[in-house]
Design a protein around this motif. Structure first.
Motif, PDB file in Angstrom:
ATOM      1  N   ASP A   1      13.206   7.180  13.180  1.00  9.35           N
ATOM      2  CA  ASP A   1      13.946   7.466  14.624  1.00  9.35           C
ATOM      3  C   ASP A   1      15.284   8.285  14.449  1.00  9.35           C
ATOM      4  OD1 ASP A   1      11.976   5.476  15.061  1.00  9.35           O
ATOM      5  OD2 ASP A   1      13.533   3.906  14.325  1.00  9.35           O
ATOM      6  N   ARG A   2      15.809   8.702  13.594  1.00  6.21           N
ATOM      7  CA  ARG A   2      17.173   8.974  14.127  1.00  6.21           C
ATOM      8  C   ARG A   2      17.012  10.392  13.122  1.00  6.21           C
ATOM      9  NH1 ARG A   2      20.937   4.908  12.318  1.00  6.21           N
ATOM     10  NH2 ARG A   2      20.235   3.275  13.817  1.00  6.21           N
ATOM     11  N   PRO A   3      18.244  11.714  13.776  1.00  9.20           N
ATOM     12  CA  PRO A   3      17.961  12.631  13.039  1.00  9.20           C
ATOM     13  C   PRO A   3      18.515  12.159  11.712  1.00  9.20           C
ATOM     14  CG  PRO A   3      19.143  13.569  14.873  1.00  9.20           C
ATOM     15  CD  PRO A   3      19.002  11.892  15.094  1.00  9.20           C
ATOM     16  N   GLY A   4      18.060  12.922  10.791  1.00  9.71           N
ATOM     17  CA  GLY A   4      18.648  13.094   9.470  1.00  9.71           C
ATOM     18  C   GLY A   4      17.554  12.269   8.176  1.00  9.71           C
ATOM     19  N   ASP A   5      16.698  11.278   9.026  1.00 11.50           N
ATOM     20  CA  ASP A   5      15.808  10.604   8.165  1.00 11.50           C
ATOM     21  C   ASP A   5      14.658  11.355   7.372  1.00 11.50           C
ATOM     22  OD1 ASP A   5      17.246   8.168   9.355  1.00 11.50           O
ATOM     23  OD2 ASP A   5      15.313   7.564  10.987  1.00 11.50           O
ATOM     24  N   VAL A   6      15.008  11.072   6.417  1.00  4.96           N
ATOM     25  CA  VAL A   6      13.808  11.544   5.056  1.00  4.96           C
ATOM     26  C   VAL A   6      12.700  10.569   5.017  1.00  4.96           C
ATOM     27  CG1 VAL A   6      13.989  13.283   3.052  1.00  4.96           C
ATOM     28  CG2 VAL A   6      15.617  12.301   4.056  1.00  4.96           C
ATOM     29  N   PRO A   7      11.170  11.332   5.186  1.00  3.01           N
ATOM     30  CA  PRO A   7       9.892  10.894   4.917  1.00  3.01           C
ATOM     31  C   PRO A   7       9.323  10.854   3.398  1.00  3.01           C
ATOM     32  CG  PRO A   7      10.015  12.603   5.957  1.00  3.01           C
ATOM     33  CD  PRO A   7      11.310  12.266   5.492  1.00  3.01           C
ATOM     34  N   VAL A   8       9.150   9.671   2.642  1.00  2.15           N
ATOM     35  CA  VAL A   8       8.616   9.996   1.779  1.00  2.15           C
ATOM     36  C   VAL A   8       7.694   9.059   1.541  1.00  2.15           C
ATOM     37  CG1 VAL A   8      10.792   8.374   0.827  1.00  2.15           C
ATOM     38  CG2 VAL A   8       9.589   9.947  -0.991  1.00  2.15           C
ATOM     39  N   TRP A   9       6.964   9.402   1.168  1.00  2.00           N
ATOM     40  CA  TRP A   9       5.286   8.896   0.382  1.00  2.00           C
ATOM     41  C   TRP A   9       5.493   7.263  -0.107  1.00  2.00           C
ATOM     42  CZ3 TRP A   9       1.718   7.630   2.970  1.00  2.00           C
ATOM     43  CH2 TRP A   9       0.330   7.393   3.149  1.00  2.00           C
ATOM     44  N   GLY A  10       5.353   6.314  -0.230  1.00  2.00           N
ATOM     45  CA  GLY A  10       5.366   5.884  -1.425  1.00  2.00           C
ATOM     46  C   GLY A  10       5.335   4.112  -1.138  1.00  2.00           C
ATOM     47  N   TRP A  11       5.450   3.453  -2.420  1.00  2.00           N
ATOM     48  CA  TRP A  11       4.916   1.700  -1.885  1.00  2.00           C
ATOM     49  C   TRP A  11       6.747   1.087  -2.821  1.00  2.00           C
ATOM     50  CZ3 TRP A  11      -0.506   0.454  -3.267  1.00  2.00           C
ATOM     51  CH2 TRP A  11      -0.212  -1.140  -4.240  1.00  2.00           C
TER      52      TRP A  11
ATOM     53  N   ARG B   1       5.789  17.946   2.129  1.00  2.00           N
ATOM     54  CA  ARG B   1       5.023  17.044   2.197  1.00  2.00           C
ATOM     55  C   ARG B   1       5.455  15.199   1.555  1.00  2.00           C
ATOM     56  NH1 ARG B   1       1.669  19.346  -2.747  1.00  2.00           N
ATOM     57  NH2 ARG B   1       3.662  19.631  -3.756  1.00  2.00           N
ATOM     58  N   GLY B   2       6.096  14.966   1.461  1.00  2.00           N
ATOM     59  CA  GLY B   2       6.856  13.167   0.845  1.00  2.00           C
ATOM     60  C   GLY B   2       7.154  13.042  -0.021  1.00  2.00           C
TER      61      GLY B   2
ATOM     62  N   ASP C   1       0.925  -1.182  -0.001  1.00  2.00           N
ATOM     63  CA  ASP C   1      -0.285   0.549  -0.069  1.00  2.00           C
ATOM     64  C   ASP C   1       0.542   1.237   0.036  1.00  2.00           C
ATOM     65  OD1 ASP C   1      -2.157   1.816   0.141  1.00  2.00           O
ATOM     66  OD2 ASP C   1      -2.178   1.046   2.246  1.00  2.00           O
ATOM     67  N   TRP C   2      -0.025   2.944  -0.681  1.00  2.00           N
ATOM     68  CA  TRP C   2       0.856   3.926  -0.601  1.00  2.00           C
ATOM     69  C   TRP C   2       1.486   3.916   0.880  1.00  2.00           C
ATOM     70  CZ3 TRP C   2       3.795   5.565  -3.877  1.00  2.00           C
ATOM     71  CH2 TRP C   2       3.696   5.235  -5.539  1.00  2.00           C
ATOM     72  N   ARG C   3       2.258   3.698   1.628  1.00  2.00           N
ATOM     73  CA  ARG C   3       2.535   4.522   2.705  1.00  2.00           C
ATOM     74  C   ARG C   3       4.171   5.388   3.303  1.00  2.00           C
ATOM     75  NH1 ARG C   3       2.779  -1.609   5.291  1.00  2.00           N
ATOM     76  NH2 ARG C   3       2.578  -1.026   7.260  1.00  2.00           N
ATOM     77  N   TRP C   4       4.129   5.901   4.253  1.00  2.00           N
ATOM     78  CA  TRP C   4       5.767   6.822   4.598  1.00  2.00           C
ATOM     79  C   TRP C   4       6.751   5.630   5.353  1.00  2.00           C
ATOM     80  CZ3 TRP C   4       5.840  11.446   3.745  1.00  2.00           C
ATOM     81  CH2 TRP C   4       4.607  11.845   4.261  1.00  2.00           C
ATOM     82  N   VAL C   5       7.304   6.337   4.134  1.00  4.31           N
ATOM     83  CA  VAL C   5       8.702   5.549   4.238  1.00  4.31           C
ATOM     84  C   VAL C   5       9.789   5.921   4.153  1.00  4.31           C
ATOM     85  CG1 VAL C   5      10.467   4.217   2.150  1.00  4.31           C
ATOM     86  CG2 VAL C   5       7.934   3.822   2.035  1.00  4.31           C
ATOM     87  N   ILE C   6      10.479   5.474   5.543  1.00  2.00           N
ATOM     88  CA  ILE C   6      11.491   6.736   6.058  1.00  2.00           C
ATOM     89  C   ILE C   6      13.228   6.230   5.008  1.00  2.00           C
ATOM     90  CG2 ILE C   6      12.693   7.009   8.558  1.00  2.00           C
ATOM     91  CD1 ILE C   6       9.907   7.562   8.240  1.00  2.00           C
ATOM     92  N   LEU C   7      13.483   6.748   5.091  1.00  2.00           N
ATOM     93  CA  LEU C   7      14.758   6.769   4.224  1.00  2.00           C
ATOM     94  C   LEU C   7      16.131   7.239   5.618  1.00  2.00           C
ATOM     95  CD1 LEU C   7      14.184   8.322   0.772  1.00  2.00           C
ATOM     96  CD2 LEU C   7      14.467   5.654   1.444  1.00  2.00           C
ATOM     97  N   ARG C   8      17.196   6.358   5.229  1.00  2.00           N
ATOM     98  CA  ARG C   8      18.268   7.025   6.025  1.00  2.00           C
ATOM     99  C   ARG C   8      20.035   6.512   5.123  1.00  2.00           C
ATOM    100  NH1 ARG C   8      17.573   3.748  11.249  1.00  2.00           N
ATOM    101  NH2 ARG C   8      16.325   5.151  11.154  1.00  2.00           N
ATOM    102  N   ARG C   9      20.960   7.149   5.351  1.00  2.00           N
ATOM    103  CA  ARG C   9      21.467   6.911   4.686  1.00  2.00           C
ATOM    104  C   ARG C   9      22.807   5.851   5.227  1.00  2.00           C
ATOM    105  NH1 ARG C   9      23.501  10.301   0.283  1.00  2.00           N
ATOM    106  NH2 ARG C   9      26.152  10.467   0.614  1.00  2.00           N
TER     107      ARG C   9
END
Length: 193
Positions: free
Chosen positions: A104-114, A173-174, A79-87
């Motif tokens: 959970d950490r500073p620098g995490d980037v939220p993006v709307w995806g599948w 907005r992601g 489903d389309w959900r928030w995906v947290i990307l981390r370096r």
């Protein structure tokens, strides 16, 4: 007073040109202001008779044998959900998937995806798993020669470490926007002007 046909055509052309320039400027500003993330990609056919030449790609991560999918990236609940990307080194990885945009950490980037994730061992225990991320960004337009050269460089053998990456801008907005691609260490940015 009536305006003649030639002045009306000229006025329409000026308005349409101004609208197009406005869209280009707005998209350029949005790309510049967003958080930059780098994600591994694998390529597909770069040709289309109606759209011109482009490199079509998928954001794909290999899942090594014994490794699990990130939290919330259950293949049974696509489903389309928030995906947290981390370096993680040279590029970003999916840290978690869920209903909130908080990392959970500073620098995490939220993006709307599948996210579709199949860990190693699904069906064939010898097969390597894979995680695929769909952010509605999947093609990079280029001239024919450049698109074909990039596409040849992007083809990965199963289990091979990524050598090509998409550079994306993620807004507040992601929403993801393509900025460029990196192939064999060479970055090619998307340019409108």
């Amino acid at each position: 007073m009536k305006i003649g046909l030639p002045p009306r055509i000229l006025l329409a052309a000026v308005l349409l040109t101004a609208a197009l320039v406005g869209v280009v400027v707005r998209e350029s500003l949005a790309r510049a202001r967003g958080a930059e993330v780098v994600l591994p990609i694998n390529a597909y056919d770069p040709r289309s008779p109606l759209s011109g030449h482009f490199v079509r790609f998928a954001i794909t991560y290999p899942i090594p044998k014994g490794a699990a999918c990130p939290p919330g990236a259950d293949a049974a609940v696509p489903d389309w959900r928030w995906v947290i990307l981390r370096r993680d080194g040279a590029f970003h990885r999916v840290a978690s998937v869920g209903g909130t945009r908080q990392g959970d950490r500073p620098g995490d980037v939220p993006v709307w995806g599948w996210v579709t994730c199949h860990p190693a061992g699904d069906g064939d225990p010898r097969a390597q798993g894979a995680l695929t991320l769909d952010l509605r960004v999947d093609r990079f337009h280029a001239d024919q020669r450049q698109a074909e050269a990039i596409e040849r460089s992007l083809r990965l053998d199963p289990g091979q470490s990524p050598s090509a990456f998409a550079v994306l801008s993620i807004d507040d907005r992601g929403k993801a926007r393509l900025k460029g691609i990196i192939v064999n260490g060479r970055r090619t940015d998307l340019t409108w002007l």
